[in-house]
Design an enzyme around this catalytic site. Structure first.
Site, PDB file in Angstrom:
ATOM      1  N   HIS A 152      87.776  93.188  -7.849  1.00  0.00           N
ATOM      2  CA  HIS A 152      87.861  94.650  -7.927  1.00  0.00           C
ATOM      3  C   HIS A 152      89.300  95.127  -7.903  1.00  0.00           C
ATOM      4  O   HIS A 152      89.578  96.318  -7.885  1.00  0.00           O
ATOM      5  CB  HIS A 152      87.067  95.291  -6.789  1.00  0.00           C
TER       6      HIS A 152
ATOM      7  N   ILE B 152      80.580  84.848 -12.682  1.00  0.00           N
ATOM      8  CA  ILE B 152      79.379  85.642 -12.396  1.00  0.00           C
ATOM      9  C   ILE B 152      78.724  86.154 -13.668  1.00  0.00           C
ATOM     10  O   ILE B 152      77.603  86.655 -13.647  1.00  0.00           O
ATOM     11  CB  ILE B 152      79.713  86.779 -11.408  1.00  0.00           C
ATOM     12  N   GLY B 153      79.400  86.041 -14.788  1.00  0.00           N
ATOM     13  CA  GLY B 153      78.716  86.372 -16.034  1.00  0.00           C
ATOM     14  C   GLY B 153      79.569  87.042 -17.084  1.00  0.00           C
ATOM     15  O   GLY B 153      79.704  86.552 -18.189  1.00  0.00           O
TER      16      GLY B 153
ATOM     17  N   GLU C  56      79.798  88.595  -3.052  1.00  0.00           N
ATOM     18  CA  GLU C  56      81.145  89.064  -2.727  1.00  0.00           C
ATOM     19  C   GLU C  56      81.472  88.609  -1.319  1.00  0.00           C
ATOM     20  O   GLU C  56      80.643  88.699  -0.434  1.00  0.00           O
ATOM     21  CB  GLU C  56      81.175  90.590  -2.802  1.00  0.00           C
TER      22      GLU C  56
ATOM     23  N   GLU D  10      78.717  88.122 -21.869  1.00  0.00           N
ATOM     24  CA  GLU D  10      78.066  89.448 -21.859  1.00  0.00           C
ATOM     25  C   GLU D  10      78.761  90.502 -22.730  1.00  0.00           C
ATOM     26  O   GLU D  10      78.728  91.688 -22.420  1.00  0.00           O
ATOM     27  CB  GLU D  10      77.905  89.961 -20.414  1.00  0.00           C
TER      28      GLU D  10
ATOM     29  N   TRP E  14      69.369 100.902  -9.847  1.00  0.00           N
ATOM     30  CA  TRP E  14      70.441 101.506 -10.627  1.00  0.00           C
ATOM     31  C   TRP E  14      69.913 102.371 -11.774  1.00  0.00           C
ATOM     32  O   TRP E  14      70.621 102.683 -12.714  1.00  0.00           O
ATOM     33  CB  TRP E  14      71.423 100.438 -11.115  1.00  0.00           C
TER      34      TRP E  14
ATOM     35  N   LYS F 245      79.365  99.866   0.361  1.00  0.00           N
ATOM     36  CA  LYS F 245      78.421 100.844  -0.168  1.00  0.00           C
ATOM     37  C   LYS F 245      78.288 102.018   0.782  1.00  0.00           C
ATOM     38  O   LYS F 245      78.216 101.848   1.989  1.00  0.00           O
ATOM     39  CB  LYS F 245      77.046 100.206  -0.341  1.00  0.00           C
TER      40      LYS F 245
ATOM     41  N   ARG G 115      84.324 112.848 -17.612  1.00  0.00           N
ATOM     42  CA  ARG G 115      85.057 111.836 -16.832  1.00  0.00           C
ATOM     43  C   ARG G 115      86.578 111.984 -16.989  1.00  0.00           C
ATOM     44  O   ARG G 115      87.308 110.999 -17.017  1.00  0.00           O
ATOM     45  CB  ARG G 115      84.608 110.422 -17.229  1.00  0.00           C
ATOM     46  N   GLU G 116      87.034 113.224 -17.094  1.00  0.00           N
ATOM     47  CA  GLU G 116      88.457 113.465 -17.293  1.00  0.00           C
ATOM     48  C   GLU G 116      89.302 112.819 -16.200  1.00  0.00           C
ATOM     49  O   GLU G 116      90.373 112.279 -16.457  1.00  0.00           O
ATOM     50  CB  GLU G 116      88.776 114.969 -17.273  1.00  0.00           C
TER      51      GLU G 116
HETATM   52  N1  GLN Z   1      76.409  89.354 -14.398  1.00  0.00           N
HETATM   53  C1  GLN Z   1      77.024  90.608 -14.128  1.00  0.00           C
HETATM   54  C2  GLN Z   1      78.471  90.590 -14.607  1.00  0.00           C
HETATM   55  O1  GLN Z   1      79.090  89.605 -14.485  1.00  0.00           O
HETATM   56  C3  GLN Z   1      77.004  90.933 -12.662  1.00  0.00           C
HETATM   57  C4  GLN Z   1      77.678  92.232 -12.376  1.00  0.00           C
HETATM   58  C5  GLN Z   1      77.490  92.726 -10.958  1.00  0.00           C
HETATM   59  O2  GLN Z   1      77.144  92.000 -10.093  1.00  0.00           O
HETATM   60  N2  GLN Z   1      77.769  93.956 -10.712  1.00  0.00           N
HETATM   61  O3  GLN Z   1      78.992  91.561 -15.077  1.00  0.00           O
HETATM   62 ZN    ZN Z   2      78.581  91.604  -8.369  1.00  0.00          ZN
END
Ligand code: GLN
Ligand code: ZN
Length: 747
Positions: free
Chosen positions: A687, A423-424, A658, A476, A553, A114, A15-16
């Site tokens: 992002h 979201i977490g 999103e 998390e 994934w 995507k 991943r340089e």
């Molecule tokens: N719960 C995950 C986070 O907050 C959701 C990540 C995601 O949707 N890509 O990191």
């Molecule tokens: Zn997300």
């Protein structure tokens, strides 16, 4: 030429490129230093491909961020708001990718979507009335010349004009036909100039051809290429991937392309089409080595397919760019037994060379390969298989029904209007990552590690209380990745050390490998979720990854169906959900960030091939919880306007998604289609490092409330915050809660 590839992973073996680009973002490298670095990396990759024996070597598949953005940039397709700022070239480029906030102005990043059915994301180009399309850049020429100077005559690659049109956004009043014409002229110039530089081939990627196409779309494609190919002095390879081109096949083979690239892996009908007739004067680039999965190619099977093709001018290639698989298995520490089943990008080069040799009757590798596939490699889990067989319709239905649960939960939780949450994940600082790594390397004890995680949770819970969020998260910190973390606690999974795949820009993911039957071995998230809930009187949301996302994934098995693999995962996550509930976690979010990812590219296949089993798999996970347990889900990207009924059938109580980069366009549809689930359309873009002002968030909320009934709206950012820094995270969330506070007062 007998072998070729469509594209190569540009991030580098370690991943340089990611690390160098991030240094540039942090101003630790100048743009010139980054360019020099990139140049060396490109050289390394070209030489690696050449030394493997693969003859068709691409160039311009390299990018500092995204190749669709590169194509737009090359053609001066740059929105006015960006050209108006007085930015340098590199600032302009990265402003499109990541937004710009500095002394020269403040603009948002272009939306990101995507890339077909992959986890790669492209930056969406935008055509405006003011857009002046012409070849204003030189990247494609420069990189071609660069390779040529090394004695390598590459085949420059660029996304084709048809796909570029299909993927772009058009400002109101822009005439698509006019744009198509201008674009064709510009591409003609690219062909011309590459030919003058000495290029023999150019590869135009047209993956949009594998979708359902209307008559008008086909006409547009044809019109563009009739002009483009007329008196062309360069061989044009029309490259398709991610499926078959059944709608466009006739049109394609009747146009004067020198070569046509077809996908024999995902293209279910490709062989059938080719057998109906493929012109002998064109080169068929047969994509027979899977560019998306990591299993060894079954040579015998591949040869059987190729035997049926009967094409003299044949080049063996990959089914899509190798961008979608990790770099090499060389540095992996799997046992030889296991490793022999895998082929990452570099190993796929060897596979191509070996296949070509086998076809020419000069290779011994066929025998070894046949042996590999003759032996079974799995340890089965009979218990799981039995459980799947025993499932009945009732297992997929949560009771009581949604409408009843709304009332029950209203009393149970008594949230204020516009409940706020995240979201977490919270920022994964260097300290967090390092501590996790040290624990993994057994440099610190479990006790020390646990203390560290507990302390992180405590600090962030306290901070969330302070700024007045309504539903808190634990952050998390114990998770490296939302899929890998779960995989590590499930049997049947394998993990690579360095199997990174680019997701967007400098971001990569390291998909785990589903090796056998999957089962939950022990509780996964219960410890930290229960701990976090005990630290506060507010509700703390439990965080899980859903079965469809875990599957999408991961690198999936090829010996059982995706459906069966997903159901196995769903049963494991169901156990986790019930365990969380038992341990006092009252709101549980089951992320289905990647639900859309394996949605078939053809609408006609959506339900029968995918949604008919993936949506029930999600329901299976939460069908057994109490009415008083609130189930949230989260999806990245709001592109589900077309599957709104399916999303409602997930039967979650709340969904966040999103929305900020796509201008809340989905809200109209939700309203129109009477969406029942409560919604949290992300009110700002995570992002990008940009901080949204209170006023801006208020306006966004205003727009949401114009479309969605107040009692159904949740307020949150558009995704998890783990990739962000602490300063921008705390500033943005403080602004978000302040905006909600002001709106509540105004209501
Ligand atoms: N719960 C995950 C986070 O907050 C959701 C990540 C995601 O949707 N890509 O990191
Ligand atoms: Zn997300």
């Amino acid at each position: 030429m007998k072998t070729s590839i469509i594209g190569f992973p540009r991030i580098g073996e370690n991943r340089e490129l990611k690390f160098a680009t991030e240094k540039y973002f942090r101003k630790e490298l100048t743009i010139d230093e980054l360019e020099t670095f990139s140049k060396e990396l490109r050289q390394k990759h070209w030489e690696l491909i050449k030394n493997s024996g693969v003859e068709g070597i691409p160039s311009n598949d390299f990018s500092l961020y995204d190749t669709t953005l590169d194509a737009a940039y090359l053609l001066n397709i740059i929105p006015k708001e960006v050209t108006e700022l007085n930015l340098s070239e590199s600032e302009k480029y990265f402003a499109l990718a990541r937004g710009y906030q500095g002394e020269k102005g403040d603009i948002k990043a272009r939306p990101m979507k995507k890339w077909f059915n992959t986890n790669y994301h492209y930056i969406v180009p935008k055509f405006e009335k003011e857009t002046n399309i012409f070849v204003s850049g030189d990247k494609i020429f420069k990189e071609y010349q660069e390779a040529k100077n090394l004695g390598i005559n590459t085949r420059p690659v660029i996304v084709g004009p048809f796909t570029l049109l299909q993927l772009s956004e058009f400002a109101p009043g822009v005439d698509r036909a006019v744009v198509a014409e201008k674009l064709t002229d510009a591409y003609k110039e690219i062909l011309q100039r590459l030919s003058e530089l000495g290029a023999e081939w150019i590869q135009l990627d047209e993956p949009s051809l594998v979708k359902d196409l209307t008559f008008e779309e086909l006409q547009e494609f044809k019109a563009i290429y009739q002009v483009l190919l007329a008196d062309s002095t360069i061989n044009v390879l029309l490259q398709t991937y991610f499926g078959d081109i059944r709608d466009a096949y006739e049109t394609v083979i009747n146009l004067p392309f020198a070569g046509v690239g077809l996908d024999f892996i995902e293209g279910r009908k490709t062989l059938e089409l080719v057998k109906q007739g493929f012109p002998q004067d064109k080169v068929l680039f047969a994509g027979v080595v899977n560019g998306k999965n990591i299993w060894r190619n079954n040579y015998q099977q591949t040869i059987e397919v190729l035997k049926q093709v009967e094409q003299e001018k044949l080049v063996l290639t990959t089914s899509c760019s190798l961008l979608h698989v990790p770099f090499t298995t060389e540095n992996e520490t799997f046992s030889t037994e296991i490793k022999q089943h895998f082929a990452f990008a570099k190993e796929k080069l060897t596979e191509l060379a070996e296949l070509a040799a086998i076809l020419a009757n000069t290779d011994e590798s066929l025998k070894a390969n046949q042996k590999l596939f003759a032996e079974s490699r799995f340890t089965e889990n009979r218990t799981v298989q039995e459980k799947i067989k025993a499932l009945t319709a009732a297992d997929y239905v949560r009771k009581p029904v949604f409408e009843e649960r709304v009332d029950v939960q209203k009393t149970a939780f008594n949230f204020p209007v516009l409940p706020t949450t995240t979201i977490g994940s919270f920022p994964q600082t260097r300290e967090v990552k390092q501590t996790r790594a040290r624990y993994k390397r057994q440099e610190i004890s479990e006790e020390t590690y646990d203390q560290f995680i507990a302390q992180q949770i405590n600090e962030w819970i306290e901070w969330q209380e302070q700024i007045g969020l309504d539903v808190l998260v634990h952050g998390e910190f114990e998770r490296n990745d939302m899929v890998e973390y779960f995989g590590q606690n499930l049997s049947g999974y394998l993990f690579s050390k360095n199997g990174w795949v680019q997701s967007y820009g400098t971001r990569g993911v390291k998909p785990p490998i589903i090796w056998g039957d999957v089962a939950r071995e022990k509780p996964i998230t219960v410890k930290w979720s229960a701990y976090a809930q005990k630290q506060t009187d507010k509700i703390v949301k439990g965080m899980l990854t859903g079965p469809v996302t875990i599957l999408n994934w991961s690198f999936p098995r090829e010996d059982i169906s995706l459906k069966d693999s997903t159901l196995q995962i769903a049963l494991a996550i169901q156990e986790e959900v019930l365990d969380l509930e038992k341990n006092g976690v009252r709101v549980i979010q089951i992320d289905e960030a990647a639900l859309r990812e394996k949605l078939p590219l053809r609408k006609t296949d959506w339900y029968s091939e995918y949604l008919d089993w993936s949506i029930p798999a999600f329901r299976l996970v939460h069908s057994k919880v109490q009415a008083t347990t609130q189930i949230h889900t989260h999806m990245c990207y709001s592109e589900f306007t077309d599957i709104i009924p399916a999303i409602d059938q997930m039967d979650a109580d709340v969904i966040s998604f999103e929305a900020s980069r796509s201008n809340l366009a989905i809200l109209d549809e939700l309203k129109q289609q009477n969406f029942k689930t409560a919604v949290g359309p992300g009110v700002y873009d995570i992002h990008s490092p940009r901080i949204p002002a209170v006023e801006e968030i208020k306006q966004t909320i205003g727009k949401i409330l114009a479309k969605v009934p107040l009692e159904k709206v949740w307020i949150n950012p558009d995704c998890g915050l783990k990739t962000r820094g602490i300063p921008e995270t705390t500033a943005s969330l403080t602004n978000m809660t302040e905006a909600v506070k002001q709106i509540r007062e105004e209501l």
